[in-house]
Design an enzyme around this catalytic site. Structure first.
Site, PDB file in Angstrom:
ATOM      1  N   GLU A  49       0.822  -1.212   0.000  1.00 39.64           N
ATOM      2  CA  GLU A  49       0.000   0.000   0.000  1.00 39.64           C
ATOM      3  C   GLU A  49       0.857   1.263   0.000  1.00 39.64           C
ATOM      4  OE1 GLU A  49       0.385  -0.979   4.435  1.00 39.64           O
ATOM      5  OE2 GLU A  49       0.221  -2.074   2.525  1.00 39.64           O
TER       6      GLU A  49
ATOM      7  N   HIS B  43      -0.881 -10.802   6.111  1.00 36.87           N
ATOM      8  CA  HIS B  43      -2.229 -10.719   6.661  1.00 36.87           C
ATOM      9  C   HIS B  43      -3.022 -12.026   6.592  1.00 36.87           C
ATOM     10  CE1 HIS B  43      -1.286  -6.336   6.052  1.00 36.87           C
ATOM     11  NE2 HIS B  43      -1.682  -6.377   7.308  1.00 36.87           N
TER      12      HIS B  43
ATOM     13  N   ASP C  77      -4.717  -2.780   7.691  1.00 35.80           N
ATOM     14  CA  ASP C  77      -3.789  -1.662   7.906  1.00 35.80           C
ATOM     15  C   ASP C  77      -3.755  -0.656   6.774  1.00 35.80           C
ATOM     16  OD1 ASP C  77      -2.573  -3.197   5.990  1.00 35.80           O
ATOM     17  OD2 ASP C  77      -0.613  -3.274   6.982  1.00 35.80           O
TER      18      ASP C  77
ATOM     19  N   GLU D 245      -7.804  -5.724  12.866  1.00 38.02           N
ATOM     20  CA  GLU D 245      -6.562  -6.481  12.721  1.00 38.02           C
ATOM     21  C   GLU D 245      -5.969  -6.812  14.088  1.00 38.02           C
ATOM     22  OE1 GLU D 245      -2.131  -5.877  10.803  1.00 38.02           O
ATOM     23  OE2 GLU D 245      -3.850  -5.062   9.707  1.00 38.02           O
TER      24      GLU D 245
END
Length: 262
Positions: free
Chosen positions: A127, A148, A157, A247
């Site tokens: 990202e 993840h 995130d 998360e």
């Protein structure tokens, strides 16, 4: 002035162990992710450092264009989970949560054109690249999401926010639920990558684009970046803190299940 500058470069250029910062005479800043000069193995101290690094980059008006890349033909290939400590501890996760939000907000607050030059693996925190205005990728570059869902935690995130914004929600959900190598060619077809170039040429092409962008007046460059990033910035502000809460809960549950299995 001595407290701010080291030679002709700002002191913050030398402040971070995993981001090598260099800037040419035209104000093109290159931020190279690395671990001791090699590909970056992302750690908790890096997570902390990146908050300040991206803030200082955004604050420094001598940075006219920003290029993000990685050492030795890699972007961010690996992560050291153990360096984050006991993520089931609310105090530990509180820091991860806050830093995760700040990193992306500070990246989004860079108010000059940002280019990501991707070679090799962008398998951790891709990202960061997707917050650039333009991604140039070598033919052999691959995207993935190692940390993840495949590892048992929610991709909260900002990786879903960025991928769904750039590629569409359906593609992002499928990609993040079943993480596997995504080629530069496919990322280009999805509209995530702007240009695919021969291996080893991504940074050189990014520099060419930087020179092209520098032909526009500075206020035009700055305001164009601010205009382009605003919709994604709004999503980051709305979604990332929320996603990191999910998360964190999943990370705590994962630790609990691992401990119960011992």
């Amino acid at each position: 002035m001595e407290a701010i500058m080291q030679g002709t470069q700002p002191a913050y250029f030398a402040a971070y162990r995993s981001v090598k910062l260099t800037r040419d005479d035209q104000g093109v800043l290159v931020g190279e992710f690395h671990s001791k000069g090699g590909p970056l193995n992302f750690t908790a101290p890096d997570h902390t450092d990146f908050v300040d690094a991206f803030y200082r980059i955004s604050q420094d008006r001598e940075n006219k264009i920003v290029i993000l890349t990685g050492a030795r033909g890699e972007f961010i290939p690996d992560i050291d989970f153990s360096s984050f400590g006991n993520v089931a501890d609310p105090g530990v996760w509180s820091q991860v949560h806050d830093e995760g939000v700040q990193i992306l907000e500070n990246l989004a607050n860079i108010r000059v054109p940002v280019i990501a030059a991707i070679e090799g693996r962008a398998h951790v925190h891709s990202e960061y690249a997707l917050l650039a205005d333009v991604i140039v990728a070598g033919q052999g570059a691959t995207f993935n999401d190692v940390p993840h869902f495949a590892g048992g935690i929610v991709p909260g995130d900002g990786i879903f926010t960025a991928w769904s914004y750039r590629a569409g929600a359906g593609r992002a959900e499928a990609f993040l639920l079943n993480p596997q190598l995504l080629s530069a060619k496919t990322a280009h077809e999805w509209g995530v990558v702007a240009e695919v170039v021969p291996n080893g040429k991504a940074l050189a092409r990014a520099r060419e684009l930087a020179l092209l962008y520098l032909k526009a007046p500075e206020v035009t460059r700055r305001n164009t970046r601010a205009h382009f990033i605003q919709p994604l910035k709004e999503r980051i502000v709305r979604e990332v803190g929320y996603g990191l809460s999910f998360e964190g809960a999943s990370a705590a549950a994962l630790i609990k299940s691992i401990q119960a299995a011992k």
